[in-house]
Design an enzyme around this catalytic site. Structure first.
Site, PDB file in Angstrom:
ATOM      1  N   ASN A  49      12.403  22.483 -31.504  1.00  0.00           N
ATOM      2  CA  ASN A  49      11.185  22.169 -31.622  1.00  0.00           C
ATOM      3  C   ASN A  49      10.510  24.467 -31.455  1.00  0.00           C
ATOM      4  O   ASN A  49      10.258  24.111 -32.436  1.00  0.00           O
ATOM      5  CB  ASN A  49      10.519  21.193 -31.718  1.00  0.00           C
ATOM      6  CG  ASN A  49       9.157  21.018 -32.648  1.00  0.00           C
ATOM      7  OD1 ASN A  49       9.024  21.741 -33.381  1.00  0.00           O
ATOM      8  ND2 ASN A  49       8.967  20.164 -32.765  1.00  0.00           N
ATOM      9  N   ASP A  50       9.693  23.895 -30.208  1.00  0.00           N
ATOM     10  CA  ASP A  50       8.913  25.029 -29.904  1.00  0.00           C
ATOM     11  C   ASP A  50       9.103  26.208 -30.112  1.00  0.00           C
ATOM     12  O   ASP A  50       8.865  27.813 -30.803  1.00  0.00           O
ATOM     13  CB  ASP A  50       8.140  24.716 -28.806  1.00  0.00           C
ATOM     14  CG  ASP A  50       6.905  23.865 -29.024  1.00  0.00           C
ATOM     15  OD1 ASP A  50       6.716  23.679 -29.821  1.00  0.00           O
ATOM     16  OD2 ASP A  50       6.630  22.964 -28.108  1.00  0.00           O
ATOM     17  N   VAL A  51      10.894  26.096 -30.043  1.00  0.00           N
ATOM     18  CA  VAL A  51      11.667  27.832 -29.818  1.00  0.00           C
ATOM     19  C   VAL A  51      12.212  28.022 -31.143  1.00  0.00           C
ATOM     20  O   VAL A  51      12.491  29.658 -31.154  1.00  0.00           O
ATOM     21  CB  VAL A  51      12.357  27.142 -28.951  1.00  0.00           C
ATOM     22  CG1 VAL A  51      12.506  27.799 -27.143  1.00  0.00           C
ATOM     23  CG2 VAL A  51      13.530  26.545 -29.660  1.00  0.00           C
TER      24      VAL A  51
END
Lengths: 475, 101
Positions: free
Chosen positions: A399-401
């Site tokens: 997700n964040d990456v």
């Protein structure tokens, strides 16, 4: 047996050499397996040589402790799941720190007894002279660092294990922590100055352990890998210092090498997360001020069948796995799906962000466990140039990456973190359990992009559906 | 104890060695490498053995015993975990014809 001390020294020398060569081999995937074996031989040699040390008492007790510690750690290390690897490393590292602190404690206690009963009888020194200020200082310093590494690593272990899921924060925390450290150092100085009273020794260790605890408690789970790596370097340093006090060359060299290597590794990890070490230790993640960008548009769903067809007729597919995939135990199914694609002539690669998983390189370990060959795995710098020519990017559990906000929204807490440029691919399929935000609780602009389609469901179930759909195409 | 300056030289050279070994490591090996270096500082076990072997009072024996216990845990656990991780790394090139299209 005048040759014995020389032979023991030679064993320590060989052990130090094997450690360095082993570590060197571990830094390349081709020879890594041999590296740990070399280092293991060095360790066995050093332990055997120590047993032969003249004047060593309590050999029975030593053997008992040795067997108990080895047995318990061997048993737990064999059984632990690959996803839980980071916290096990933290646990074993904490043990090393604790051992270094114990050596320091034993020395200080012995010195204090020696000062009272047998004048000038530094019993731990080979040459039998009283402990000098330098020796005391190193013993105290090693004990301090070791004790901090011990309690800090245990907290890190408990956090990653899920035993401590809340961050422990209170106003004025930094000042209190600093005070605890200052007090510990003050008592340490007192010890070096020769006040080896039992109360001072006990107070010193209590404060050092407390500091490690309090320093680690406020740090969030996402930052823990960096902290574990830092404590790894700490333990190395503590071992080196205690090695100086004992005059043991193998400890000095191995400890120092690990101290330096661990420091560099910590920096590399922090850089991969776009955080400075100071920020990890003293900042708090997710408290960035400023309004987060609101994201327009809607998430567009896709069915597993359509997604499978899309990838079956693609030329290049890049799979971006995240920790969510590992949690869902989907890596085996995902690799099966990738193999089917490869058999159809699709060029498949796995793209791994430096901080995917719970620790840099953790995702590589998890994929390797599923049987994915490491030459199909690309790192961020390599793969980002290839996304524009990629037909389908399959994001599963990450997700964040892959969040483009890291590049576009200065108010985002992850702003500036290097990301996998998934949005540049012609099509993006995101496998996700629901519509919520990720581990860090940050909205992801990728999910609303025009070329992105959402494939909702549990990672493993979705991967199984994809495999079935792919097999159905030719049937 | 080593002579002061000689000790300082050893410290400096070993530090450079550690730094240089890690400097060119690919990210994929960060976790195993951290685990491997974690194993190597398990050499603390040797120091703990010496401490226990020279202990004289019950307190010293107790501390030394805990030290050896923890040190052995560090060394054995570090080895097993690192070995388990590294044995999984393999290439598709030898004997992987299905990837050669």
């Amino acid at each position: 047996m005048s040759w014995l001390p020389g032979a023991i020294k030679a064993c320590y020398f060989l052990a130090a050499l094997l450690f360095i060569l082993g570590l060197k081999r571990m830094s390349s995937p081709r020879s890594a397996r041999g590296g740990i074996v070399w280092a293991g031989v060095g360790m066995a040699l050093a332990v055997a040589a120590t047993f032969a040390l003249p004047g060593l008492a309590h050999r029975g007790l030593i053997l008992v402790a040795l067997l108990l510690g080895t047995g318990a750690a061997w048993w737990s290390g064999r059984r632990v799941a690959m996803t839980a690897m980071p916290q096990m490393v933290a646990l074993y590292n904490g043990m090393g720190g604790g051992a270094a602190a114990a050596i320091g404690a034993a020395e200080l206690v012995a010195f204090s007894g020696a000062a009272v009963t047998l004048l000038g009888g530094g019993r731990f020194t080979a040459d039998g002279v009283a402990p000098g200020a330098m020796q005391l200082a190193l013993a105290v310093l090693g004990a301090l660092i070791g004790a901090v590494s011990f309690s800090g690593s245990l907290v890190a272990f408990a956090k990653l294990q899920g035993w401590l899921d809340r961050r422990f924060v209170f106003p004025g925390q930094r000042v209190v922590n600093l005070l605890v450290l200052a007090l510990a150092v003050a008592l340490g100085v007192l010890l070096v100055a020769g006040t080896l009273a039992p109360g001072v020794i006990a107070g010193f260790f209590a404060l050092a352990l407390l500091f490690g605890l309090m320093m680690t408690l406020p740090i969030g789970g996402a930052d823990m890998p960096v902290v574990i790596s830092l404590y790894n370097a700490f333990t190395g340093l503590a071992v080196a210092f205690e090695g100086f006090v004992l005059g043991n060359e193998a400890m000095i060299i191995a400890g120092t090498v690990v101290g330096a290597a661990g420091t560099l590794l910590t920096q590399l990890m922090a850089r991969a997360m776009n955080r400075s070490l100071g920020n990890v230790l003293f900042g708090s993640f997710g408290t960035a001020t400023g309004a987060a960008q609101t994201i327009g548009g809607a998430q567009k769903p896709i069915e597993a069948n359509d997604a499978a067809v899309m990838m079956a007729y693609a030329e290049r597919v890049v799979i971006v796995p995240g920790y969510g995939m590992a949690v869902a135990q989907a890596q085996h199914k995902v690799w099966e799906f990738a193999r089917l694609l490869i058999e159809r002539g699709v060029k498949v690669k796995f793209a791994i962000h430096p901080v995917a998983g719970r620790m840099p390189g953790h995702m590589n370990v998890l994929l390797a466990e599923a049987g994915v060959p490491y030459d199909l795995i690309a790192d961020m710098d390599e793969i980002n140039a290839e996304f524009p020519s990629t037909d389908v990017a399959l994001v599963i559990g990450a997700n964040d990456v892959v969040n483009p906000l890291a590049k576009t929204d200065p108010a985002s807490p992850i702003y500036g973190m290097p990301i996998l440029d998934v949005a540049a691919a012609k099509n993006v399929i995101v496998v996700k359990r629901g519509k919520g935000t990720g581990f860090a609780g940050i909205e992801n602009a990728l999910f609303y992009a025009d070329n992105a389609r959402m494939l909702y469901g549990d990672g493993q179930a979705v991967a199984a559906e994809l495999v079935a759909a792919l097999k159905g195409i030719d049937a | 104890m080593l002579d002061g300056f000689l000790a300082l030289y050893v410290f400096m050279l070993a530090a450079f060695t550690g730094y240089e070994i890690i400097a060119r490591v690919p990210v994929i090996l960060h976790t195993p490498l951290m685990s491997g270096s974690n194993f190597i500082h398990g050499i603390v076990l040797v120091g703990a053995m010496i401490a226990l072997g020279h202990a004289q009072t019950p307190l010293e024996i107790g501390i030394g015993f805990v030290g050896v216990l923890l040190g052995a845990g560090n060394a054995a656990g570090g080895y097993v975990v690192t070995e388990r991780m590294l044995e999984m790394f393999k290439s598709s090139r030898p004997g992987g014809p299905e990837q050669r299209r």
